[in-house]
Design an enzyme around this catalytic site. Structure first.
Site, PDB file in Angstrom:
ATOM      1  N   SER A 228      32.304  11.009  47.564  1.00 52.88           N
ATOM      2  CA  SER A 228      32.278   9.701  48.339  1.00 52.88           C
ATOM      3  C   SER A 228      30.582   9.421  47.389  1.00 52.88           C
ATOM      4  O   SER A 228      30.185   9.581  47.279  1.00 52.88           O
ATOM      5  CB  SER A 228      32.772   9.772  50.204  1.00 52.88           C
ATOM      6  OG  SER A 228      33.498   8.491  50.406  1.00 52.88           O
ATOM      7  N   ASP A 455      42.057   5.846  44.223  1.00 54.42           N
ATOM      8  CA  ASP A 455      41.498   5.765  45.823  1.00 54.42           C
ATOM      9  C   ASP A 455      40.551   4.393  46.477  1.00 54.42           C
ATOM     10  O   ASP A 455      40.582   3.596  45.572  1.00 54.42           O
ATOM     11  CB  ASP A 455      40.270   7.012  45.098  1.00 54.42           C
ATOM     12  CG  ASP A 455      39.315   7.135  46.045  1.00 54.42           C
ATOM     13  OD1 ASP A 455      39.332   6.725  47.274  1.00 54.42           O
ATOM     14  OD2 ASP A 455      38.139   7.933  46.046  1.00 54.42           O
ATOM     15  N   HIS A 483      41.907   8.952  49.288  1.00 58.07           N
ATOM     16  CA  HIS A 483      40.062   9.921  48.678  1.00 58.07           C
ATOM     17  C   HIS A 483      39.885  10.531  49.019  1.00 58.07           C
ATOM     18  O   HIS A 483      38.993  11.678  49.198  1.00 58.07           O
ATOM     19  CB  HIS A 483      38.986   8.900  50.032  1.00 58.07           C
ATOM     20  CG  HIS A 483      38.169   8.743  50.072  1.00 58.07           C
ATOM     21  ND1 HIS A 483      37.644   8.274  48.932  1.00 58.07           N
ATOM     22  CD2 HIS A 483      36.843   9.362  50.703  1.00 58.07           C
ATOM     23  CE1 HIS A 483      36.095   8.522  49.465  1.00 58.07           C
ATOM     24  NE2 HIS A 483      35.377   8.535  50.278  1.00 58.07           N
TER      25      HIS A 483
END
Length: 513
Positions: A228, A455, A483
């Site tokens: 991320s 995502d 994600h």
């Protein structure tokens, strides 16, 4: 500015924590048998630290036993432009290799910005395949401004509740004024409590910290696994120290070159698309409270959010479920498909019973809020602080109005929770650092970028952009939802990442899993 929460690997932890309340169970990733090979050393032209910085690279960590394995601190300059000035301490944690001959340290960052890597290490270690654990010392840290590393603190817990829970009608001048006033109070608190440190909690400084950590750990090259926002940190490191890059995995890419507007529009579209995918999946199973076609299901969610805004739902606690909390609960569940059944239960409870117990539990996991009203981490304060220090926003009325119109067009269900976010940084007391001139990272060895087609928080086009931006990157695609992908998708992704971390071997060009 919605947060890019930690990787979907954390969803297994969230599911496990929810189990006590909601009868769920998490799962973990599996390993793949591949013999490790040494990480190539940098070329002779790799830059050495300047004399003023050398003392930071030469320090020794005093490790002490802790819940994460071993914990210690590393001293770094507050301002790298003035390395002889003030310093701060970074909290570091290590889970020692289980093998006899580890190839080095694997540094990890879970995302955010603002998420504790020290806490993440304890949660993620059981999910790391045994071959990786044997080959590497697993190391993570709290970046500057986070949890134990000169943590950002701007407001107390009740004020933070107000920022997170309160609903304002941003379509009215009075609502916008109230929203701006709340975030101006947050900025004022940051200025009062943080002082000079506030100007140095940026990602570029954190990437320089990462190189100090590499040196202190005794690694000639950086082996790195970033999820991320951790991909932003990793790409920034590669741009600054291309010849110090070892094996770098960037999963759930967030290119450092994105503008605030691009982040907002991209994430709003991502969450709208993921919410649509969830509704379709829900309606295809049993017990879904969303009737009709997908659009009708989305309309029912909109009605629920509107109802919670107008008349917050009881939860069986002293707190009611506001529209903002309901959206946070829904958003948390969209990070990983393993949380979709919990979302279905939460929506069923809210729509059919008029109560918000489950959605509130999901929302509180998103914000790290404990039942006693305290926040167990400073993530919800560090995230806006680091974001505002990193990236400039355009808070002019014309720009925000245009963005709100675009959001309503491309993401009608979630648009109210993304619009006018620039007001969060309008009164930020320090100027934005901004991106580096280039992120090509010329001279870096091959870097593996992992992107998930569904995502919500770091949309797949960002992974494509990251792979094009970095001169030596290769893109691995996971065709699915959630994600990030490593440790939370399938054996195809896990195997490709494991082989790369163990041998440096990249998956085939265009590989899709």
């Amino acid at each position: 500015m919605p947060m890019t929460r930690p990787s979907a690997a954390r969803a297994g932890v969230v599911a496990g924590l929810l189990a006590a309340v909601l009868a769920l169970a998490g799962c973990t990733g599996g390993g793949h048998t591949v013999a490790p090979s040494p990480i190539p050393t940098p070329s002779a032209t790799a830059a050495s630290p300047s004399p003023d910085l050398a003392r930071f690279y030469d320090q020794t960590i005093s490790w002490k036993k802790c819940a994460q394995g071993s914990c210690g601190t590393v001293e770094v300059p507050l301002d790298y432009a003035n390395p002889t000035g003030d310093t701060i301490n970074l909290a570091v944690a290590r889970e020692a290799s289980t093998g006899k001959h580890p190839v080095g340290s694997l540094l990890m960052n879970p995302g955010g910005p603002g998420v504790s890597g020290v806490d993440f290490l304890k949660d993620v270690t059981p999910q790391i395949p045994k071959e990786i654990r044997a080959a590497y010392d697993l190391v993570s840290f709290d970046p500057r401004g986070v949890q134990r590393s000169a943590p950002v603190h701007c407001v107390d817990d009740k004020e933070l509740d107000h920022l997170i829970e309160d609903d304002v009608d941003k379509s009215t001048p009075a609502g916008l004024q109230a929203f701006e006033a709340s975030w101006q109070s947050f900025s004022d608190g940051c200025r009062a409590n943080m002082g000079a440190e506030l100007a140095h909690i940026d990602t570029v400084s954190a990437a320089r910290d990462l190189d100090v950590l590499r040196g202190v750990l005794g690694d000639a090259s950086l082996a790195y696994l970033g999820f991320s926002y951790g991909t932003n940190l990793g790409a920034t490191y590669a741009a600054l120290f291309p010849q110090r890059v070892g094996r770098m995995v960037l999963d759930g890419a967030m290119p450092p070159t994105l503008t605030s507007d691009e982040i907002t529009i991209g994430q709003a579209k991502g969450f709208e698309q993921e919410l649509r995918a969830y509704v379709e999946d829900c309606q295809g199973g049993k017990g879904c409270p969303l009737t009709g076609d997908v659009q009708h299901g989305l309309d029912q969610i909109t009605s629920l959010l509107d109802h919670a805004t107008a008349s917050p739902l009881p939860t069986g606690t002293s707190r009611n479920l506001t529209g903002s909390l309901a959206y946070n609960g829904i958003g948390q569940a969209l990070y990983a498909t393993k949380l979709w059944p919990t979302l279905t239960r939460g929506l069923t409870e809210a729509i059919k019973q008029g109560t918000g117990r489950i959605l509130l539990a999901l929302a509180d996991f998103y914000t790290d809020r404990a039942p006693d009203g305290t926040y167990t981490t400073n993530t919800m304060q560090a995230f806006p602080a680091i974001s505002c220090t990193d990236t400039a926003t355009d808070s002019s009325p014309a720009a925000m109005t245009a963005q709100a119109a675009e959001l309503a067009k491309v993401a009608p269900t979630v648009a109210p929770y993304f619009s006018y976010g620039a007001l969060q940084c309008k009164h930020w007391p320090v100027p934005a650092v901004g991106p580096l001139p280039s992120y090509a990272a010329q001279g870096a060895p091959p870097i593996l970028v992992v992107g998930t087609t569904g995502d919500p928080a770091t949309p797949y086009p960002w992974a494509q952009q990251m792979a094009e931006m970095l001169s030596s990157a290769r893109l691995l695609t996971y065709v699915g939802n959630g994600h990030t992908a490593y440790l939370s998708s399938n054996s195809c992704v896990n195997g490709a990442v494991d082989r790369y971390l163990l041998t440096g071997s990249l998956p085939a060009e265009g590989k899709r899993c």
